[in-house]
Design an enzyme around this catalytic site. Structure first.
Site, PDB file in Angstrom:
ATOM      1  N   TYR A   1     -47.027  30.927  24.470  1.00 21.36           N
ATOM      2  CA  TYR A   1     -46.745  29.885  24.531  1.00 21.36           C
ATOM      3  C   TYR A   1     -47.472  29.452  26.680  1.00 21.36           C
ATOM      4  O   TYR A   1     -46.277  28.735  27.328  1.00 21.36           O
ATOM      5  CB  TYR A   1     -45.524  29.508  24.885  1.00 21.36           C
TER       6      TYR A   1
ATOM      7  N   TYR B   1     -35.836  27.446  13.623  1.00 28.65           N
ATOM      8  CA  TYR B   1     -37.317  27.452  14.018  1.00 28.65           C
ATOM      9  C   TYR B   1     -37.417  29.323  13.238  1.00 28.65           C
ATOM     10  O   TYR B   1     -36.627  30.020  13.770  1.00 28.65           O
ATOM     11  CB  TYR B   1     -37.698  28.271  15.574  1.00 28.65           C
TER      12      TYR B   1
ATOM     13  N   ASP C   1     -32.550  34.128   7.442  1.00 34.34           N
ATOM     14  CA  ASP C   1     -33.032  35.010   8.604  1.00 34.34           C
ATOM     15  C   ASP C   1     -32.690  34.615  10.448  1.00 34.34           C
ATOM     16  O   ASP C   1     -32.319  33.809  10.717  1.00 34.34           O
ATOM     17  CB  ASP C   1     -34.661  33.369   9.135  1.00 34.34           C
TER      18      ASP C   1
ATOM     19  N   LYS D   1     -35.265  42.078  16.278  1.00 34.25           N
ATOM     20  CA  LYS D   1     -35.555  40.991  17.544  1.00 34.25           C
ATOM     21  C   LYS D   1     -34.467  42.515  17.478  1.00 34.25           C
ATOM     22  O   LYS D   1     -35.348  43.651  18.440  1.00 34.25           O
ATOM     23  CB  LYS D   1     -34.677  40.161  17.473  1.00 34.25           C
TER      24      LYS D   1
HETATM   25  C1  LIG Z   1     -35.095  32.758  14.017  1.00 31.31           C
HETATM   26  C2  LIG Z   1     -36.275  34.030  14.410  1.00 31.31           C
HETATM   27  N1  LIG Z   1     -36.868  33.926  13.354  1.00 31.31           N
HETATM   28  C3  LIG Z   1     -38.661  34.547  13.265  1.00 31.31           C
HETATM   29  C4  LIG Z   1     -38.445  34.585  14.795  1.00 31.31           C
HETATM   30  C5  LIG Z   1     -39.503  35.282  14.804  1.00 31.31           C
HETATM   31  O1  LIG Z   1     -40.261  36.902  15.610  1.00 31.31           O
HETATM   32  P1  LIG Z   1     -41.055  37.068  15.833  1.00 31.31           P
HETATM   33  O2  LIG Z   1     -41.481  36.484  17.721  1.00 31.31           O
HETATM   34  O3  LIG Z   1     -40.856  38.540  16.238  1.00 31.31           O
HETATM   35  O4  LIG Z   1     -42.189  36.655  14.776  1.00 31.31           O
HETATM   36  C6  LIG Z   1     -38.041  34.283  15.959  1.00 31.31           C
HETATM   37  C7  LIG Z   1     -38.587  34.097  17.235  1.00 31.31           C
HETATM   38  O5  LIG Z   1     -37.844  33.858  17.862  1.00 31.31           O
HETATM   39  C8  LIG Z   1     -36.977  33.673  15.224  1.00 31.31           C
HETATM   40  O6  LIG Z   1     -35.724  33.317  16.721  1.00 31.31           O
END
Ligand SMILES: Cc1ncc(COP(=O)(O)O)c(C=O)c1O
Length: 432
Positions: A21, A149, A250, A279
């Site tokens: 970003y 997100y 998620d 993560k």
């Molecule tokens: C809730 C959520 N899902 C998906 C992602 C995407 O993960 P990545 O950055 O490993 O592709 C993030 C990243 O911040 C996230 O916070």
């Protein structure tokens, strides 16, 4: 060719390296880091910073962790990587079994991928393929709440908040999904019928087109750092059942203890049909994510047409990543993590309280090991990043949100330094 041993390597960064970003031509600072240990990042100029970010939710045990170093080096002695098509290995199998053991029942099958965004793509494809397999091909859309997100790839972007989810620019290219307002009922509040009305209405109207509802449980991360009611999540689960729509959770940001439960959906005592983790899965060592699902879904996909799940990344189940993930989960579960999160939570509540009275601050909120100060206006990133580094802390705000989520091993004194520095800097920068 650039000389990579050049002691002035940080200068090359400006010429060759694109950061997340950001623009190649930017006057925003990028700080060269040479090592990290415990909860401290060491910059090239020798300055040490207390880490308040866990490298974007990942480094829950801090840095240079002996147990995790050992897991990687031991695995390196036997094999760094092999393809996963037609081959398998112990790290992947043991990690899959461990994930099934610690995630809610009846999640039973694990599909590994290389990043959170890809895990979300896999989840979306699984949901669509499930309905295709049971002769309901019309169910291809997703329903979600605003301020979410889920990642930066195209499927994931389509379910991010169309405004705060950072992908407005691509709006015309993205698949159109269904959005409803995010719940106003906050964490620890109960939900009224009004709170779920929008979700219930959208499901009633469009369920025949909807493959799944996708949500970040309890904490909406990069779309707004909001904490919502567990009761809402519970009611959404019931609505999904009622309207024959799958529920994808998620937990890429919330998983592995961050909210005070091992997984945030435990606050609501519910189980999803499809579940994403990433993560903190590897304790921040290597990139790995996983999408879990139930036998009901995997069986339907196996029996349907074409009888295979249509996805398979090159680095699927990388052995180094799986080994370190297993070591990280064991380290977490063997630690007093709940006590630690609760201590961090109390310290964040106390430490961030002074920010609440500042006229530039709109809200202060804390849940588990996440502390958020929401400002009235967007932050001047250049000014604040220099101010934080000068104060000896590493924080990386976005939009109007300044937040911290330190490694779980942080002690009270370092946490105190972090929160004091955060409040001091917020006070100093004044209105923008
Ligand atoms: C809730 C959520 N899902 C998906 C992602 C995407 O993960 P990545 O950055 O490993 O592709 C993030 C990243 O911040 C996230 O916070």
């Amino acid at each position: 060719m650039p000389d990579t041993n050049n002691p002035n390597w940080p200068e090359l960064d400006k010429n060759f390296v694109w950061h997340p970003y950001s623009a190649m031509e930017s006057d925003l600072p990028v700080f060269p880091v040479t090592s990290a240990d415990g909860i401290r990042l060491r910059l090239k100029n020798g300055r040490e910073l207390i880490d308040g970010m866990s490298s974007w939710w990942c480094a829950i045990h801090g840095y240079n962790v002996p147990e995790l170093n050992q897991a990687v080096t031991q695995q390196l002695d036997s094999m760094a990587h092999v393809m996963f098509g037609g081959l398998t290995h112990r790290p992947a199998v043991e990690l899959a079994a461990k994930l099934v053991e610690i995630t809610p029942e009846p999640l039973q099958n694990v599909f590994f991928s290389d990043s959170g965004s890809v895990a979300v793509e896999v989840a979306m494809k699984m949901a669509i393929q499930y309905w295709h397999s049971i002769s309901q091909p019309r169910k291809q859309k997703f329903l979600t709440i605003r301020s979410g997100y889920h990642g930066d790839t195209f499927g994931a972007m389509s379910v991010c908040d169309p405004v705060t989810g950072m992908h407005t620019l691509f709006a015309d290219t993205l698949i159109k999904q269904y959005f409803v307002e995010s719940p106003t009922c906050k964490f620890n509040e109960t939900c009224t019928a009004d709170d779920v009305q929008a979700m219930a209405g959208a499901l009633k109207e469009h369920h025949q087109d909807i493959a799944a509802v996708i949500l970040e449980p309890i904490v909406q991360g990069a779309g707004g750092m909001k904490f919502y009611s567990a009761d809402y999540l519970k009611q959404v689960r019931d609505l999904c059942n009622q309207y024959h729509v799958l529920l994808v959770l998620d937990e890429i940001a919330t998983g592995f203890g961050r909210t005070g439960k091992l997984f945030a959906c435990e606050h609501a005592d519910i189980s999803p049909d499809i579940f994403c983790v990433g993560k903190a899965l590897t304790g921040g060592y290597l990139t790995l994510a996983a999408t879990l699902t139930t036998n009901k879904i995997s069986d339907a996909i196996s029996r349907g047409e074409p009888g295979l799940f249509m996805h398979g990344p090159t680095f699927m189940a990388n052995p180094l990543a799986c080994s370190v993930a297993l070591a990280s989960i064991r380290l977490l579960l063997d630690s007093p993590w709940q006590e630690r999160i609760s201590t961090i939570e109390q310290a964040l509540i106390k430490g961030l309280e002074p920010c609440r009275t500042l006229e530039t601050v709109a809200d202060v909120r804390v849940l588990g090991a996440i502390g958020v100060v929401e400002m009235n206006n967007a932050i001047d990133m250049k000014q604040i990043m220099h101010a934080f580094v000068d104060a000896g802390v590493w924080l990386r705000p976005f939009g109007n949100l300044i937040y911290l989520m330190p490694p779980y091993i942080i002690n009270e004194s370092d946490l105190n330094t972090l929160t004091k520095a955060m409040c001091r800097v917020i006070k100093k920068i004044g209105p923008t």
